[in-house]
Motif scaffolding. Structure first.
Motif, PDB file in Angstrom:
ATOM      1  N   SER A 182      72.962 100.641   8.451  1.00 56.59           N
ATOM      2  CA  SER A 182      74.051  99.692   8.450  1.00 56.59           C
ATOM      3  C   SER A 182      74.508  99.976   6.988  1.00 56.59           C
ATOM      4  O   SER A 182      73.825  99.650   6.069  1.00 56.59           O
ATOM      5  CB  SER A 182      73.854  98.380   8.983  1.00 56.59           C
ATOM      6  N   TYR A 242      77.904  98.211   4.459  1.00 57.65           N
ATOM      7  CA  TYR A 242      79.038  97.223   4.502  1.00 57.65           C
ATOM      8  C   TYR A 242      79.615  97.333   3.087  1.00 57.65           C
ATOM      9  O   TYR A 242      79.088  97.662   2.173  1.00 57.65           O
ATOM     10  CB  TYR A 242      78.246  95.800   4.695  1.00 57.65           C
ATOM     11  N   ASP A 276      81.330  94.097   1.183  1.00 61.51           N
ATOM     12  CA  ASP A 276      82.095  92.637   1.092  1.00 61.51           C
ATOM     13  C   ASP A 276      82.945  92.228  -0.135  1.00 61.51           C
ATOM     14  O   ASP A 276      83.038  93.027  -0.844  1.00 61.51           O
ATOM     15  CB  ASP A 276      80.823  91.809   1.133  1.00 61.51           C
ATOM     16  N   TYR A 303      76.356  96.815   0.735  1.00 56.31           N
ATOM     17  CA  TYR A 303      75.457  95.831   1.499  1.00 56.31           C
ATOM     18  C   TYR A 303      74.548  97.026   2.263  1.00 56.31           C
ATOM     19  O   TYR A 303      75.619  97.814   3.017  1.00 56.31           O
ATOM     20  CB  TYR A 303      75.843  94.975   2.403  1.00 56.31           C
ATOM     21  N   LYS A 339      84.019  88.531  14.084  1.00 49.86           N
ATOM     22  CA  LYS A 339      83.750  89.833  13.992  1.00 49.86           C
ATOM     23  C   LYS A 339      84.170  90.734  14.869  1.00 49.86           C
ATOM     24  O   LYS A 339      84.039  90.389  16.200  1.00 49.86           O
ATOM     25  CB  LYS A 339      82.140  89.924  13.599  1.00 49.86           C
ATOM     26  N   ASN A 346      84.335  94.422  16.870  1.00 50.54           N
ATOM     27  CA  ASN A 346      83.168  95.819  16.610  1.00 50.54           C
ATOM     28  C   ASN A 346      84.116  96.922  17.674  1.00 50.54           C
ATOM     29  O   ASN A 346      84.579  96.530  18.882  1.00 50.54           O
ATOM     30  CB  ASN A 346      81.941  95.529  17.318  1.00 50.54           C
ATOM     31  N   TYR A 368      81.710 100.553  14.390  1.00 48.99           N
ATOM     32  CA  TYR A 368      82.572 100.087  13.086  1.00 48.99           C
ATOM     33  C   TYR A 368      82.772  98.790  13.353  1.00 48.99           C
ATOM     34  O   TYR A 368      83.078  98.263  14.556  1.00 48.99           O
ATOM     35  CB  TYR A 368      83.659 100.946  13.156  1.00 48.99           C
ATOM     36  N   GLN A 398      85.085  91.847   9.722  1.00 49.77           N
ATOM     37  CA  GLN A 398      84.618  90.439   9.995  1.00 49.77           C
ATOM     38  C   GLN A 398      85.512  89.462   8.935  1.00 49.77           C
ATOM     39  O   GLN A 398      85.494  89.821   7.634  1.00 49.77           O
ATOM     40  CB  GLN A 398      82.740  90.484   9.685  1.00 49.77           C
ATOM     41  N   ARG A 455      84.538  91.478   5.274  1.00 51.84           N
ATOM     42  CA  ARG A 455      83.456  92.399   5.426  1.00 51.84           C
ATOM     43  C   ARG A 455      83.988  93.392   6.310  1.00 51.84           C
ATOM     44  O   ARG A 455      84.261  93.154   7.481  1.00 51.84           O
ATOM     45  CB  ARG A 455      82.178  91.840   5.931  1.00 51.84           C
ATOM     46  N   GLY A 492      82.338  97.558   7.856  1.00 47.15           N
ATOM     47  CA  GLY A 492      80.896  98.226   7.781  1.00 47.15           C
ATOM     48  C   GLY A 492      80.981  99.277   9.010  1.00 47.15           C
ATOM     49  O   GLY A 492      81.966  99.100   9.922  1.00 47.15           O
TER      50      GLY A 492
END
Length: 294
Positions: free
Chosen positions: A57, A59, A61, A74, A251, A253, A261, A264, A278, A280
């Motif tokens: 994963s 990310y 931020d 992240y 969030k 998805n 993907y 958030q 966020r 990611g």
């Protein structure tokens, strides 16, 4: 020179020498109310499942509001040692850039207003205690170590102390057959969190109860998660010490052919003075998944 001014000079000289010899320190508040957003955040929890394949994963931020702007990368890796039953997970903030106001700099006792820092490494073991596919019921036990590997303690970005937490995730799905939703999933999380708090000539632990609730709505390849979570510590040396943060996250998805993907938004409800955006992606890595039972 008056006797009064001579006495004051002697007093300050003795005080300086005493602090130099015995390391006088300012009592610091080791909470995210006085540090950066990645220093000791409310722990994330999953949908109470362990993946079939290794997952990477990545990310990005952006934290803003309340006088502190932080941008960071992240990275998280979860490796199933036994598919959907036991896994190892690692994550960290490789780098962050921050800018704070002069008011925040003075409040935290920082040395500068902006700069770069690197975050702590977390190591987690996850074990599935219950995986009832017929009832769509899962129970996961997590054991997590927070290392003291973060940098820029002098600028209040990361603690220079370690910590750990144990928590359990319980998830239950309800399968629907209608035009709006395919599945509703509820997840509850509860646990115990502890981290070292260094004070002059004394080391103590701040112990906290963790908690969280998550609602997931699924429709084909799209899911929407809403999570409220936090932890409650015991230290109250000042009224706004801040070891009782609560956050809310929403969030969205999107699932592709292989990858996932998401985007958030997170709001700090209490003692977490940040808003977060966020984005990611999650990449399944089947070729890097261990198989000990060939």
């Amino acid at each position: 020179m008056s006797k009064h001014s001579s006495f004051l000079k002697l007093f300050f000289l003795i005080n300086f020498l005493f602090c130099s010899l015995f390391s006088c320190q300012k009592l610091l508040n080791l909470t995210t109310n006085y540090f950066g957003p990645n220093s000791n955040p409310v722990p994330d929890f999953t949908d109470a499942t362990i993946p079939k394949f290794t997952e990477l994963s990545v990310y990005g931020d952006y934290y803003f509001g309340f006088g502190d702007k932080t941008v960071n990368s992240y990275v998280k890796v979860e490796i199933p040692l036994i598919s959907e039953k036991v896994s190892l997970k690692f994550w960290a903030v490789p780098a962050e850039y921050y800018e704070v106001t002069y008011a925040i700099k003075d409040r935290r006792g920082m040395q500068k207003n902006s700069g770069f820092a690197a975050g702590d490494v977390y190591i987690q073991t996850r074990i599935s205690l219950l995986n009832n596919k017929e009832k769509a019921l899962n129970l996961i036990l997590n054991a997590t170590l927070k290392t003291a590997s973060g940098s820029d303690y002098k600028n209040r970005r990361f603690f220079n102390t370690a910590g750990y937490y144990f928590d359990a995730e319980l998830g239950k799905s309800f399968i629907l057959k209608n035009a709006f939703l395919n599945e509703i999933r509820l997840v509850a999380d509860a646990g115990f969190y502890s981290w070292d708090v260094q004070t002059p000539n004394l080391n103590v632990q701040d112990d906290a109860l963790m908690y969280g609730l998550k609602l997931i709505l699924k429709k084909k390849n799209i899911s929407w998660e809403n999570t409220i979570s936090g932890y409650n510590g015991w230290i109250t040396r000042v009224p706004d010490y801040g070891d009782k943060p609560i956050v809310f996250a929403s969030k969205l998805n999107f699932k592709g052919k292989k990858n996932r993907y998401f985007i958030q938004y997170q709001n700090g409800i209490r003692y977490f003075p940040y808003n977060q955006i966020r984005i990611g992606a999650v990449f399944p890595l089947e070729s890097l998944t261990p198989n000990f039972f060939k």
